[in-house]
Design an enzyme around this catalytic site. Structure first.
Site, PDB file in Angstrom:
ATOM      1  N   ASP A  69     -50.627 -39.191  -0.214  1.00 25.52           N
ATOM      2  CA  ASP A  69     -51.045 -39.737  -1.514  1.00 25.52           C
ATOM      3  C   ASP A  69     -50.209 -40.958  -1.894  1.00 25.52           C
ATOM      4  O   ASP A  69     -50.554 -41.670  -2.834  1.00 25.52           O
ATOM      5  CB  ASP A  69     -50.953 -38.672  -2.614  1.00 25.52           C
ATOM      6  CG  ASP A  69     -49.609 -37.975  -2.649  1.00 25.52           C
ATOM      7  OD1 ASP A  69     -49.251 -37.334  -1.638  1.00 25.52           O
ATOM      8  OD2 ASP A  69     -48.898 -38.085  -3.664  1.00 25.52           O
ATOM      9  N   GLY A 111     -51.161 -38.675 -12.222  1.00 25.21           N
ATOM     10  CA  GLY A 111     -50.674 -37.738 -13.231  1.00 25.21           C
ATOM     11  C   GLY A 111     -49.875 -38.428 -14.315  1.00 25.21           C
ATOM     12  O   GLY A 111     -49.656 -37.877 -15.397  1.00 25.21           O
TER      13      GLY A 111
HETATM   14  P1  AMP Z   1     -45.088 -38.907  -6.375  1.00 27.13           P
HETATM   15  O1  AMP Z   1     -44.734 -38.251  -5.079  1.00 27.13           O
HETATM   16  O2  AMP Z   1     -43.949 -39.240  -7.282  1.00 27.13           O
HETATM   17  O3  AMP Z   1     -45.916 -40.139  -6.134  1.00 27.13           O
HETATM   18  O4  AMP Z   1     -45.961 -37.883  -7.243  1.00 27.13           O
HETATM   19  C1  AMP Z   1     -46.839 -36.933  -6.705  1.00 27.13           C
HETATM   20  C2  AMP Z   1     -47.883 -36.517  -7.721  1.00 27.13           C
HETATM   21  O5  AMP Z   1     -47.290 -35.942  -8.861  1.00 27.13           O
HETATM   22  C3  AMP Z   1     -48.767 -37.632  -8.215  1.00 27.13           C
HETATM   23  O6  AMP Z   1     -50.052 -37.123  -8.376  1.00 27.13           O
HETATM   24  C4  AMP Z   1     -48.144 -37.989  -9.544  1.00 27.13           C
HETATM   25  O7  AMP Z   1     -49.069 -38.566 -10.420  1.00 27.13           O
HETATM   26  C5  AMP Z   1     -47.663 -36.636 -10.037  1.00 27.13           C
HETATM   27  N1  AMP Z   1     -46.517 -36.742 -10.964  1.00 27.13           N
HETATM   28  C6  AMP Z   1     -45.240 -37.073 -10.637  1.00 27.13           C
HETATM   29  N2  AMP Z   1     -44.468 -37.064 -11.733  1.00 27.13           N
HETATM   30  C7  AMP Z   1     -45.253 -36.700 -12.777  1.00 27.13           C
HETATM   31  C8  AMP Z   1     -45.043 -36.509 -14.177  1.00 27.13           C
HETATM   32  N3  AMP Z   1     -43.839 -36.662 -14.734  1.00 27.13           N
HETATM   33  N4  AMP Z   1     -46.098 -36.139 -14.933  1.00 27.13           N
HETATM   34  C9  AMP Z   1     -47.317 -35.964 -14.386  1.00 27.13           C
HETATM   35  N5  AMP Z   1     -47.576 -36.128 -13.085  1.00 27.13           N
HETATM   36  C10 AMP Z   1     -46.568 -36.495 -12.290  1.00 27.13           C
HETATM   37 MG    MG Z   2     -47.355 -41.014  -5.839  1.00 31.56          MG
END
Ligand code: AMP
Ligand code: MG
Length: 478
Positions: free
Chosen positions: A246, A91
């Site tokens: 993930d 994302g």
């Molecule tokens: P994480 O647990 O931080 O690895 O994020 C979980 C999901 O949310 C992943 O698919 C990331 O790409 C998405 N994500 C986290 N922060 C953002 C953001 N600021 N903008 C877009 N997608 C995000």
């Molecule tokens: Mg992640």
């Protein structure tokens, strides 16, 4: 060779477009280079002296496109805090392509098809943490993604408050996650699932391609690597914070640094992630969560590998974990031959550490010089009598060692780091960087990369954590 001479390839784009979105980074306004990492330049076989800082800035900001690069975001799913989310994906990460076995990925470079409600951005605070910690983990001999450079910008990003945006360029031999397989399994796309398994085999397990059961062997290796990784995390007191599927690498390396922490005083139930109310990802849960995540991966691979074979491999997890943890702890205590009673010796040490509020890193460093003078160790505990009793046992155990005391000390000083990037230390670098001063970030990069060396000028970074900063929780919003 210069950065601008690199030629990338994009093998992932040979897959069906269902696996990714081709998308360009969205540049930040007026980027500034915060730091670059000479070690990572060498990984890409680039010269690290006098690099073209403008080119680094432009590459991270998406305004310089390397030869062969076709940027893309990857699609995946995942179990977040135990609940399945059918579509996640990069994302806020954009892959640039790969070279010399490293996949280059920008994090914080703008929205993609998978951004959901997110802005595609990363803040300077969390980017500094990821940049430095991935290098620290590598120096501690723990498999991890790496980081090439970090930029920031005046452009502000909305979190609990407005913060500076930033981009890290990170490197990994593969960015495929457990969740990548879950995406295709749960959407019943078994043909694509097989394509992904074949891709991962070619990318990261080529030695298994000619085996009779390459998928099973690959899963066996993922189980082993994940178990080993958990043992490594536990042995240094590292909490990842968000062990969603993930965020689990299919090649068993540490990825996606978020609200992680190195433990200060030893606390088995320590939870570093503020939003983890029930402690699902607490320090002592990490090994069993590693297995739970592998079970999710096993289910996702079930169209390719017979259930009973998957089960067989999963059953080996706890043996791999325990034997590797024992090996690591023996090394931390300078024990050169295994003994049956060691697990009890280690268990009682962790009890003693917990009861005595002992700061783990300075303790292991101090015990690396232990001869017969106990004073410097006892002062690290609030329950010195218990520690004293444990040291009696340790003395007995050391008598069975083959190597000399001098050699033991030498080995232990190479095993027990003096410098660990604890959160309050990272915070100092962040506070200065937010005001435009990047010197501490760069100092910490050097410390992170040489954790076993003495650095008299930075001695204070090795002291036990001040009380007010001990075992704090971190926010996930980054
Ligand atoms: P994480 O647990 O931080 O690895 O994020 C979980 C999901 O949310 C992943 O698919 C990331 O790409 C998405 N994500 C986290 N922060 C953002 C953001 N600021 N903008 C877009 N997608 C995000
Ligand atoms: Mg992640």
């Amino acid at each position: 060779m210069k950065l601008t001479d690199l030629t990338l390839t994009t093998p992932y784009l040979s897959l069906d477009p269902i696996f990714y979105q081709e998308v360009h980074p969205t540049p930040l306004k007026n980027p500034t280079l915060v730091s670059y990492n000479p070690d990572a330049f060498r990984l890409l076989k680039l010269s690290s002296d006098q690099p073209d800082t403008k080119a680094i800035e432009a590459l991270l900001n998406g305004t310089l496109t390397l030869r062969g690069s076709r940027p893309y975001a990857m699609c995946y799913a995942g179990h977040q805090f135990g609940y399945f989310v059918p579509r996640l994906g990069d994302g806020r990460a954009i892959n640039l392509g790969s070279v010399h076995g490293w996949n280059l990925q920008l994090k914080g470079s703008g929205q993609t098809l998978y951004s959901r409600q997110g802005d595609g951005r990363a803040v300077l605070r969390s980017s500094i943490r990821e940049y430095l910690m991935s290098e620290a983990m590598h120096a501690l001999n723990i498999p991890t993604s790496r980081a090439l450079a970090l930029i920031t910008s005046e452009e502000k990003v909305a979190r609990e408050r407005w913060e500076r945006g930033a981009v890290v360029l990170r490197l990994a031999p593969s960015w495929i996650r457990f969740g990548s397989f879950e995406y295709f399994f749960h959407s019943k796309r078994h043909k694509e699932l097989e394509t992904l398994a074949d891709f991962l085999l070619r990318e990261s397990f080529p030695h298994l391609l000619e085996k009779e059961e390459p998928y099973r062997e690959m899963f066996a290796e993922i189980v082993k690597r994940t178990a080993t990784l958990m043992a490594q995390w536990q042995s240094v007191g590292f909490s990842h914070g968000v062990m969603n599927t993930d965020n689990m690498s299919a090649i068993g390396i540490t990825i996606d640094y978020g609200p992680f922490a190195f433990m200060d005083t030893f606390e088995s139930g320590y939870i570093c992630n503020h939003t983890d109310t029930h402690g699902r990802y607490s320090y002592d849960n990490q090994p069993s969560i590693g297995l739970w995540n592998l079970e999710r991966l096993a289910l996702a691979l079930s169209p390719l590998i017979r259930e009973e074979k998957l089960k067989n491999e999963l059953e080996k997890y706890s043996t791999y974990f325990t034997s590797h943890l024992m090996e690591r702890l023996r090394a931390k205590l300078g024990l050169d031959t295994p003994q049956e009673s060691d697990s009890d010796l280690f268990r009682s040490l962790f009890n003693v550490m917990e009861h005595g509020y002992i700061d783990m890193t300075p303790f292991f460093r101090a015990i690396s010089r232990y001869g017969d003078d106990r004073e410097s160790l006892l002062t690290l505990s609030l329950a010195p009598n218990q520690l004293n009793e444990w040291l009696d046992r340790y003395d007995e155990r050391l008598k069975t060692n083959i190597s000399s005391t001098e050699d033991r000390h030498k080995e232990m000083l190479r095993t027990n780091p003096k410098y660990i990037l604890k959160n309050h230390i990272l915070q100092e670098a962040i506070d200065a960087a937010e005001k435009g001063d990047f010197t501490i970030v760069n100092t910490l990069l050097q410390l992170a990369q040489t954790p076993y060396e003495e650095h008299p000028e930075w001695e204070r970074y090795s002291s036990p954590t001040p009380n007010e900063y001990k075992n704090l929780k971190l926010s996930c919003s980054s």
